[in-house]
Design a protein around this motif. Sequence first.
Motif, PDB file in Angstrom:
ATOM      1  N   LEU A   1       0.909  -0.867   0.017  1.00 54.23           N
ATOM      2  CA  LEU A   1      -0.090   0.095   0.097  1.00 54.23           C
ATOM      3  C   LEU A   1       0.771   1.021   0.478  1.00 54.23           C
ATOM      4  O   LEU A   1       0.121   2.770   0.097  1.00 54.23           O
TER       5      LEU A   1
ATOM      6  N   LEU B   1      -7.383   4.917   5.682  1.00 55.97           N
ATOM      7  CA  LEU B   1      -9.339   4.584   5.443  1.00 55.97           C
ATOM      8  C   LEU B   1      -9.139   4.609   3.887  1.00 55.97           C
ATOM      9  O   LEU B   1      -9.770   3.238   3.452  1.00 55.97           O
TER      10      LEU B   1
ATOM     11  N   ASP C   1      -8.107   4.821   1.427  1.00 53.28           N
ATOM     12  CA  ASP C   1      -7.178   4.590   0.362  1.00 53.28           C
ATOM     13  C   ASP C   1      -7.694   2.653   0.202  1.00 53.28           C
ATOM     14  O   ASP C   1      -7.568   1.561  -0.462  1.00 53.28           O
ATOM     15  N   LEU C   2      -8.120   2.189   1.479  1.00 53.00           N
ATOM     16  CA  LEU C   2      -8.580   0.658   1.374  1.00 53.00           C
ATOM     17  C   LEU C   2      -9.678   0.749   1.310  1.00 53.00           C
ATOM     18  O   LEU C   2     -10.286  -0.591   0.352  1.00 53.00           O
TER      19      LEU C   2
ATOM     20  N   LEU D   1      -2.277  -4.944   8.476  1.00 46.96           N
ATOM     21  CA  LEU D   1      -3.901  -4.672   7.588  1.00 46.96           C
ATOM     22  C   LEU D   1      -2.953  -6.014   7.291  1.00 46.96           C
ATOM     23  O   LEU D   1      -3.797  -6.716   6.512  1.00 46.96           O
ATOM     24  N   GLU D   2      -1.683  -5.877   6.609  1.00 46.97           N
ATOM     25  CA  GLU D   2      -1.398  -7.100   5.680  1.00 46.97           C
ATOM     26  C   GLU D   2      -0.968  -8.219   6.881  1.00 46.97           C
ATOM     27  O   GLU D   2      -1.547  -9.346   6.291  1.00 46.97           O
TER      28      GLU D   2
ATOM     29  N   GLU E   1      -4.954  -9.616   6.793  1.00 46.60           N
ATOM     30  CA  GLU E   1      -5.373 -10.105   5.633  1.00 46.60           C
ATOM     31  C   GLU E   1      -4.446 -11.801   5.019  1.00 46.60           C
ATOM     32  O   GLU E   1      -5.352 -12.523   4.588  1.00 46.60           O
TER      33      GLU E   1
ATOM     34  N   ARG F   1      -9.269  -8.951   1.766  1.00 42.66           N
ATOM     35  CA  ARG F   1      -9.671  -8.118   2.679  1.00 42.66           C
ATOM     36  C   ARG F   1     -10.827  -7.387   3.495  1.00 42.66           C
ATOM     37  O   ARG F   1     -11.039  -6.636   4.369  1.00 42.66           O
TER      38      ARG F   1
ATOM     39  N   LEU G   1     -12.156  -5.632   6.549  1.00 46.18           N
ATOM     40  CA  LEU G   1     -12.142  -4.404   6.518  1.00 46.18           C
ATOM     41  C   LEU G   1     -13.659  -4.119   6.759  1.00 46.18           C
ATOM     42  O   LEU G   1     -13.980  -3.052   8.264  1.00 46.18           O
TER      43      LEU G   1
END
Length: 402
Positions: free
Chosen positions: A15, A125, A127-128, A158-159, A162, A168, A172
């Motif tokens: 990201l 957030l 960009d997610l 995040l990663e 995931e 993803r 979220l």
Amino acid sequence: MAAATLHSVLRRNSLLPLFETRRLRDLLFFSSSVDRATAVCGTTSPDPHSMVEYLVNSCGFSPSEAAMFSKPLAHLRSTEKPDSVLNFMRSQGFDGAAIRKVISMKPNYLCYNVEKNLAPKFQFLRDLGLSESDIADAILKNDFILRLDVHRSLIPKLEMWESLLGSRELVLKHLKKTRWFFSSSVEKTLHPNLKFLRDECGIPEERVSVVLRSHPQLISRKPESLRALVARADELGMPRQSRMFVRTLDALFMVSKERFEAKVELMRSFGWSESEFSSVVRKVPTFLCISLDMMRRKWNFYQCSRVHPSFIASQPTILLYSLQKRVIPRFHVTEMLKSKGLWTGQCKFLWILIMSDTKFMEKFVLPHKENVPELLDIMRVAGACKRNDTFHLASEDEKGLN
């Protein structure tokens, strides 16, 4: 293994290019020229009393609330930063109630530098793919996101999640709905817990992931707390190599020791031995999550139906079925058929409960819809219970078990 997975995902789907200075600045604006002037010059706040007044007038806190939340802000001698923070949050769709909630969690947010401390988190957030309302939900559930560095903390979290949850979309979903979802450290908590379950307990990461998709908090516990859960599962005689071991950990995680002991005492009063109790937990760990009140109601029904305690212990899945949605409607249908001589009752009620809705309808309801139309009414009510929680009388603990 977890570290390797994390690095591979990072390489595959980084990201980092998403967070450009230009885009961050696009987020920053103030609602009027007065706001801009305030951001540059600020108004003086020479004493704590003025800050209390500021929180009342600018945020809508009550005087008592403002007095409490102003304490961490006593060092401020200007409202420049608070004004900037409030203007920024309003520009991001936060209403007064949401702003008060965020500030009440950590009043020092009003001391943050918008461009350096807040805008990058909102851009992360955004960009997610989260909408303005989704971002508000995520921050209200996980306000500490505002305290973390995007590149050093948020992206690795995040990663990592995931890679564990498999998509993803699930990340979220939990980010918006699960409190403290991003709170645990990858290095100090997530990796050590995965390593412990994999290397010492012999549980594959894939098996852990299945449970985490519903309850990610299990792996977010402090390592010593997770070890204590494993010890409790060991005491129940649950083999670590069993596929139910992680589900048992998950059930124990949701049930305090006090509540667990209360469940043991309740089932003992119903005639179960400790070995029968342990056996049931090993077969259906979610049995632990049924509230005591709901357990009494179910047990009373089965006792009135002359189902022996030892039979329930041998077939504990019947305790997971909803009384209103499945058990009572099917019981009424079969009793009505027996009273009219349309069913011999040779089939055990357990097998009737296990049947799918479609099969039950085909075998017990549809063949008699002309002669006994009341059967359709019974099943319509049961169907309404399944569609509308208003008709669902089970406890919160029972949701998801039916």
